[in-house]
Design a protein around this motif. Structure first.
Motif: not given
Length: 175
Positions: A148-163
């Motif tokens: 799974f893609a890594r969780r976002a670091v805060n509520p406004r950030a987008e999750p990082q794309a899965l490599p």
């Protein structure tokens, strides 16, 4: 995901709890389901198992702990609130595992606890419903072993794309 898992319950007596656990096992992709010394009315299970998991998932029933048979290499993981159990968020899930939960208003029998390769506890203040406990364990396995893609670091950030998956070089094995 690699590997497989199963989930089961010892001395389960409430058909609605069993149905909920079966439905969750089906939803999370369990390879099979098992019960040890069950005491329930099978006709009542269908009221909470709306996915009709028994048609899609092998169900094994064992009359005693001694009769329990698992595939070779399959680790038996007991889910129980004991002092020496590893907390679920810190547990490394085996590639091949069969998770077993205790009965309503009870614990895993001493014989079954002795047979377990691992003991895991859900870090709660008190015991929770067997159906919910099973779903939490299966969800944790999926998160721990899934891609799974890594969780976002805060509520406004987008999750990082899965490599994108990259395969290694071809391996040729010679006898």
């Amino acid at each position: 995901m690699r590997g497989y898992f199963a989930i089961g319950a010892e001395r389960i007596s409430k058909p609605m709890n069993l149905g909920s656990l079966l439905r969750s096992a089906h939803a999370f992709g369990a390879s099979f389901f098992f019960t040890i010394e069950p005491d329930f009315n099978p006709k009542e299970v269908k009221f909470s198992d709306t996915s009709d998991a028994a048609k899609h998932l092998p169900l094994y029933t064992y009359p005693s702990v001694d009769d329990l048979q698992l595939p070779r290499g399959c680790a038996l993981v007991g889910i129980e609130l004991t002092e020496d159990a590893v907390e679920l968020p810190s547990f490394f899930h085996p590639q091949a595992a069969a998770y077993v939960l205790g009965p309503e208003r009870g614990s895993l029998s001493p014989a079954l606890q002795a047979r377990c390769d691992h003991m895991v506890k859900i870090p709660t203040k008190f015991c929770i419903n067997v159906g919910l406990a099973g779903a939490l364990v299966m969800y944790d396995r999926m998160i721990a072993q899934g891609r799974f893609a890594r969780r976002a670091v805060n509520p406004r950030a987008e999750p990082q794309a899965l490599p994108e998956h990259v395969s290694g070089a071809q391996k040729v094995r010679r006898k």
